[in-house]
Design a protein around this motif. Sequence first.
Motif, mmCIF file in Angstrom:
data_model
loop_
_atom_site.group_PDB
_atom_site.id
_atom_site.type_symbol
_atom_site.label_atom_id
_atom_site.label_comp_id
_atom_site.label_asym_id
_atom_site.label_seq_id
_atom_site.Cartn_x
_atom_site.Cartn_y
_atom_site.Cartn_z
ATOM 1 N N THR A 89 0.836 -1.202 0.000
ATOM 2 C CA THR A 89 0.000 0.000 0.000
ATOM 3 C C THR A 89 0.872 1.254 0.000
ATOM 4 O OG1 THR A 89 -1.729 -1.205 1.187
ATOM 5 C CG2 THR A 89 -1.868 1.195 1.190
ATOM 6 N N ILE A 90 1.973 1.234 0.749
ATOM 7 C CA ILE A 90 2.924 2.347 0.714
ATOM 8 C C ILE A 90 3.453 2.540 -0.706
ATOM 9 C CG2 ILE A 90 5.224 3.103 1.470
ATOM 10 C CD1 ILE A 90 4.624 1.751 4.178
ATOM 11 N N ALA A 91 3.800 1.439 -1.359
ATOM 12 C CA ALA A 91 4.328 1.514 -2.724
ATOM 13 C C ALA A 91 3.314 2.138 -3.672
ATOM 14 C CB ALA A 91 4.714 0.121 -3.206
ATOM 15 N N PHE B 240 9.980 6.335 -10.234
ATOM 16 C CA PHE B 240 9.890 4.867 -10.252
ATOM 17 C C PHE B 240 9.813 4.349 -8.822
ATOM 18 C CE2 PHE B 240 12.354 6.145 -13.982
ATOM 19 C CZ PHE B 240 11.588 5.595 -15.003
ATOM 20 N N THR B 241 8.887 3.437 -8.588
ATOM 21 C CA THR B 241 8.740 2.820 -7.270
ATOM 22 C C THR B 241 8.887 1.314 -7.418
ATOM 23 O OG1 THR B 241 7.258 4.564 -6.493
ATOM 24 C CG2 THR B 241 7.223 2.480 -5.297
ATOM 25 N N PHE B 242 9.850 0.744 -6.707
ATOM 26 C CA PHE B 242 10.111 -0.691 -6.750
ATOM 27 C C PHE B 242 9.805 -1.298 -5.377
ATOM 28 C CE2 PHE B 242 12.649 1.104 -10.080
ATOM 29 C CZ PHE B 242 12.685 0.144 -11.080
ATOM 30 N N ILE B 243 9.292 -2.513 -5.387
ATOM 31 C CA ILE B 243 9.113 -3.240 -4.135
ATOM 32 C C ILE B 243 9.666 -4.647 -4.311
ATOM 33 C CG2 ILE B 243 6.723 -3.897 -4.708
ATOM 34 C CD1 ILE B 243 6.205 -3.577 -1.590
ATOM 35 N N SER C 85 -1.597 1.723 -10.080
ATOM 36 C CA SER C 85 -0.343 2.306 -9.594
ATOM 37 C C SER C 85 0.832 1.644 -10.298
ATOM 38 C CB SER C 85 -0.227 2.103 -8.078
ATOM 39 O OG SER C 85 -1.341 2.668 -7.414
ATOM 40 N N PRO C 86 1.706 2.421 -10.930
ATOM 41 C CA PRO C 86 2.800 1.833 -11.727
ATOM 42 C C PRO C 86 3.969 1.337 -10.867
ATOM 43 C CG PRO C 86 2.904 4.210 -11.834
ATOM 44 C CD PRO C 86 1.657 3.886 -11.051
ATOM 45 N N VAL C 87 3.668 0.457 -9.929
ATOM 46 C CA VAL C 87 4.694 -0.141 -9.084
ATOM 47 C C VAL C 87 5.393 -1.257 -9.850
ATOM 48 C CG1 VAL C 87 5.108 -1.417 -6.943
ATOM 49 C CG2 VAL C 87 3.377 0.388 -7.003
ATOM 50 N N ALA D 100 0.647 1.369 -15.357
ATOM 51 C CA ALA D 100 0.115 0.134 -14.777
ATOM 52 C C ALA D 100 1.253 -0.626 -14.106
ATOM 53 C CB ALA D 100 -0.540 -0.722 -15.859
ATOM 54 N N PRO D 101 0.929 -1.576 -13.212
ATOM 55 C CA PRO D 101 1.984 -2.319 -12.504
ATOM 56 C C PRO D 101 2.688 -3.336 -13.392
ATOM 57 C CG PRO D 101 -0.175 -3.151 -11.887
ATOM 58 C CD PRO D 101 -0.418 -1.947 -12.735
ATOM 59 N N LEU D 102 3.883 -3.673 -12.973
ATOM 60 C CA LEU D 102 4.708 -4.642 -13.688
ATOM 61 C C LEU D 102 5.438 -5.498 -12.658
ATOM 62 C CD1 LEU D 102 7.074 -3.956 -16.663
ATOM 63 C CD2 LEU D 102 8.036 -4.901 -14.578
ATOM 64 N N ALA D 103 5.633 -6.769 -12.980
ATOM 65 C CA ALA D 103 6.385 -7.665 -12.097
ATOM 66 C C ALA D 103 7.440 -8.407 -12.899
ATOM 67 C CB ALA D 103 5.458 -8.666 -11.420
#
Length: 564
Positions: free
Chosen positions: A315-317, A326-329, A352-354, A410-413
């Motif tokens: 949620t922080i990310a 850029f936000t990475f987790i 969220s583009p995490v 959008a998010p990416l993994a």
Amino acid sequence: MKFDLTTLKKSTYLDLDSFAKNLREYLKISIEMSGGHYASPLGVVGITVAVHYVFNSPQDKLIFDTGHQCYAHKIITGRHEDFKFIRQAHGISGFPEPTESNHDHFRVGHAGTALAIAMGLSVIPSDDWVIVIVGDAAFANGVSLESLLLIHKAKRPVLIIVNDNVHSISDAVSSLRTMNSSRYEALALAADIDFAGTINGNEPLDLAVKLKKLKNLGKSSLIHVSTVKGYSDEYASSNPFKYHAIQSVIRKNLPPASKESSQEVLSQFLINAAHKSKLFFISIGMAETAGFGRIVKDSKIHYLDVGIAEHTGFTIAAAATKSFDFTFIHIYSTFLQRSADALLHDIGVNQSPVVLLVDRCGLGAEDGPTHHGIYDLAILRSCPMMEVYSCSNNNLFNIAQELFWKKRSAPLAIRIFKGGLINNSEKTILDRAMGICTHRYGDNITIISHGRILEECIKAADILEENNITCNVIELIKLHPISENTVSYFQNKGPVIIVEEHAETGSVGNIIGAMWKTLVPLKQVYITNKLTPHGDVFWQWEINKIDSSSIAKTCQEFLDEIKL
């Protein structure tokens, strides 16, 4: 010396410190031979001896959080000889395991579960106790705190022993790490249970006297016990992070890995990126352990370790993407399960583009079923607009640059694993448009795979070539979504076998199979729903038939079936 309940129960209070000292020495010798968690089990010996001396296991139920604190418990409860083979194939588990002993009441490897388990075991009234030994880092987990506030509803007495060694795997990060006795008393008061004070628990004598008094009172209570992680070992106690777990003597003597790891490559990429962009990196307590230590120390990267708080970290990310380029987790695959709600609701629904770095994908080796990283694709694929990638070869840096180094909506993994990247040959071809990389070429059969098991597929192709069977070996780089064009390409390469180190549900093979619109033969090989036990990962591959020899045999049998 015998380390069993009978011997312990016959001891006097004055014998307890000596019993614990000898038990610690046995632990040191055994773990050095077998490998395994080291500093934590040493630090909890005093507590374990005191608890077993005062209470009556298994009628009184002892629950550990996190589970690897159970080593001394296993030895005392009849697994003295078996302990020499802990975490090895066909040996005992490094976590509580009910199939081993009636003294283990729940299979658990993740943190934050013990207080909820205690509540579940306390629904029916009884005079028997539930004793929870919970580390200070696990105690800060949201599930722990939620459960703590329900303990007053327990129908049997529950003793909560907070094992405070000021560490998680690395340093504990929550404000609980600086809590003194009065603050723990306030927590107990909020939970509507008694507070029994603070005591040193490195040696069992004084603690056992205290526990005996608490037992006689017969009321649920919380006691704050101060310990040293790695106690009695000067190296482990002075550097508990380094000695959180150790390798066996045999593995220590092996030559170091010569291949560059995913973690090393991505660390370098992120450090470079941080000099050009505003970058935020969130760790779920494992960055340094996993190989991202350089990121932790880089002043250009905004870094936050949230500890054992997966949902919170996600949620922080999601919110941080509003402030950073850029936000990475970073999270282990096995812990991703715990963040599913935040992934879907806070990251997915909000688009969220995490960027998720999903680490330790694949079977959990010596850690066993609680740590298998074989379920994440099912979770990731359910997240709206999520894209999922994997790269097992030397193209990883370039692929990361293409994927990460642009604004996303959008998010990416990206799934990564423990171990070295595959060195590409001069024949390796990367097709960026389709998201595939071809490592071998042939006419008879096509093997499609992804992740670290790809190397076993390449070895299988070499085995088959010795029998005049030539293979295409294709690595899937883009795992989700898979395009119709990619599937059509595969259909022209048949017969096709898809090999994955992943559970069937959520597997790439299932998706491709649903899109398969041809009579070209297709076969899927994946991890079955049966729990794979702990042991060396190569053995785990063998029993799941995804090692190179088994893959080659499956390909041969598949071709024979087609001929019939």
